[in-house]
Design an enzyme around this catalytic site. Sequence first.
Site, PDB file in Angstrom:
ATOM      1  N   SER A 124      25.162 -57.429  23.431  1.00  0.00           N
ATOM      2  CA  SER A 124      26.499 -57.031  23.251  1.00  0.00           C
ATOM      3  C   SER A 124      26.746 -56.415  21.859  1.00  0.00           C
ATOM      4  O   SER A 124      27.395 -55.425  21.701  1.00  0.00           O
ATOM      5  CB  SER A 124      27.420 -58.015  23.499  1.00  0.00           C
ATOM      6  OG  SER A 124      27.151 -58.879  22.713  1.00  0.00           O
ATOM      7  N   SER A 126      22.111 -61.335  22.429  1.00  0.00           N
ATOM      8  CA  SER A 126      23.185 -59.979  21.908  1.00  0.00           C
ATOM      9  C   SER A 126      22.645 -59.561  20.632  1.00  0.00           C
ATOM     10  O   SER A 126      23.244 -58.292  20.321  1.00  0.00           O
ATOM     11  CB  SER A 126      24.532 -60.467  22.257  1.00  0.00           C
ATOM     12  OG  SER A 126      24.773 -60.453  23.271  1.00  0.00           O
ATOM     13  N   LYS A 172      30.292 -56.260  13.568  1.00  0.00           N
ATOM     14  CA  LYS A 172      30.948 -56.321  14.988  1.00  0.00           C
ATOM     15  C   LYS A 172      32.213 -56.762  15.203  1.00  0.00           C
ATOM     16  O   LYS A 172      32.542 -57.708  14.261  1.00  0.00           O
ATOM     17  CB  LYS A 172      29.778 -57.331  15.694  1.00  0.00           C
ATOM     18  CG  LYS A 172      29.971 -57.365  17.247  1.00  0.00           C
ATOM     19  CD  LYS A 172      28.928 -58.612  17.658  1.00  0.00           C
ATOM     20  CE  LYS A 172      28.907 -58.452  19.243  1.00  0.00           C
ATOM     21  NZ  LYS A 172      28.081 -59.455  19.823  1.00  0.00           N
TER      22      LYS A 172
END
Lengths: 485, 97
Positions: free
Chosen positions: A154, A178, A79
């Site tokens: 997210s 997330s 990420k």
Amino acid sequence: MALNKLTLLEAFQGLREKKFTSKDLTDACFAQIKSYDDKVRAFITLNEEEAYAQAAAADEKLAGGDSASPLLGIPMIIKDIFCTKGLKTTSASKILENYIPPFDATAIAKLRAAGAVFLGKVNLDEFAMGGSTENSGFFPTHNPWDLDRVPGGSSGGSAAALSADMGFYALGTDTGGSIREPASFCNVSGLKVSYGRVSRYGVMAMTSSLDTIGPFGKTVEDIALIMKYLAGVDPKDSTTPDIDVDDYSHEITKDIKGLKIGLPKEYFVEGMDERVREIVLAAAKKYESMGAEIIDISLPHTDLAVAAYYIICPSEVSSNMARYDGIKYGLSKREGESLLDIYLDSRAEGFGAEVKRRIMIGTYALSAGYYDAYYKKAMQVRTLVRQDFEKAFEQVDVILTPVAPAPAYKLGEKIGDPLKMYLEDVFTIPASLAGLCGLSIPAGFSEGLPVGIQLLGKRFDEKTVLRAGHQFQLVTDYHKQKPNL
Amino acid sequence: MKLTMEEVSHIATLARLRLSEEEKEKYRGQLSGILDYVEKLLAVDTENIEPTSQVTGLTNVVREDKMIESGISEELVACAPKAARGYVVVPKIFANK
């Protein structure tokens, strides 16, 4: 079978048996990325040059019979909120569009030391604020199961790329859901660790009292393996207590006979998708047939958790985002006359709508005269939510719930209504406020879209939720289903 | 509750955000909606409830007061949009008299 479709454990075994090399695995992942990422749009930055160098180094070690870590030579996905030395790290924000960190996050340093291959950096909601990856400052990511739908967020890029077999595992972050929500939307497994279990040093802070980082895997078995390398105390993150790291890979092999699983009535509410309800209840039945005991429980303050979260999170956001000022790093607009102009112009151009919105809410909640009414009140409600769980865990070992009220929704469907978007997190936020660990695993489909279940455990009891997850995957094959790209 | 445009402007100033009139209008509506939703907290009886600001159970984590070289101080300063001689450069803050 194409190599990129293997699990981490299968790839590890194949490398040891010299069926293929780390370079072969890396080739397979980049080939997959090149074939499908123009549709999925998970990656912000590809890291080919370094990845091939890491693969070559791994192959050399493997040829020498070096039995280093099982992560050696395995390509993985990061990420883009983890600082990676020498590799652009944007947090999907225009304010960091060209930022190249001169250091590694602790999690990255640990994986680097274990010999991992870094494929690249993937998309997220800007600074992890959102639940759909539509708040990325660059472009939205698409769900591999239905390209018209969101991958969740997210950590949407991590879940989407892993679900599309572009790597063997992925790193994400989970503040209010997330990791768990995108894992559910994309049919992969994802672990939100207990607050403090994994160091967050070098990961851009959003809500410091809630932020955690954790792995996505194709199986829970893979997650157990990765966790051994991520967990533990770090002097650079003072929220990591020095508590022993369990031997997760061994713990998960124990059966679950007699395990007490709680079903909280507040998580089966009006308005939730019927199929989601059926899938969670079917999972409970499955657990019962495996020898677990299902116990009805109540978490009475569940309904207040989202409201408390959307005070606590923006308040801490408003403080954390103050560092992006156009002075120390990142975008800097210097057309104005004064220092204040640099702040105002850089932040106006660099931050997206959701980041500004949360800064505004948080600034309001913390401003003179409102602190007691909002922030303090929210922290008191946080205590009530935490106590609910403490009481429940006197009765049960694990709590089983849905991850999200419905499967992945269409891109654009909720973006205009922030409150509606926030309410998507209703089942993931309470555990975040309590600092618990939570695992999201595939458990069925609703009209072709993946639906996950959430297994919540006590703080630092990752071993039990991982065990419950792994034992479920031994007798089901939902997690083996792949999107048709 | 409805925020006024003045309140929105005031918050934006405190937050060091330059917002367009259009943004202010949009946030006025959205913030008011979100504040309405969190109003439900105000109805909860929290008398004698301690606030939870963190859940680690740790207090005052300290280390030895000893300097540790990062080894990357030059690289860190080089991240600044404007740097010179090992320092971050900012416009002058005090006016000349």
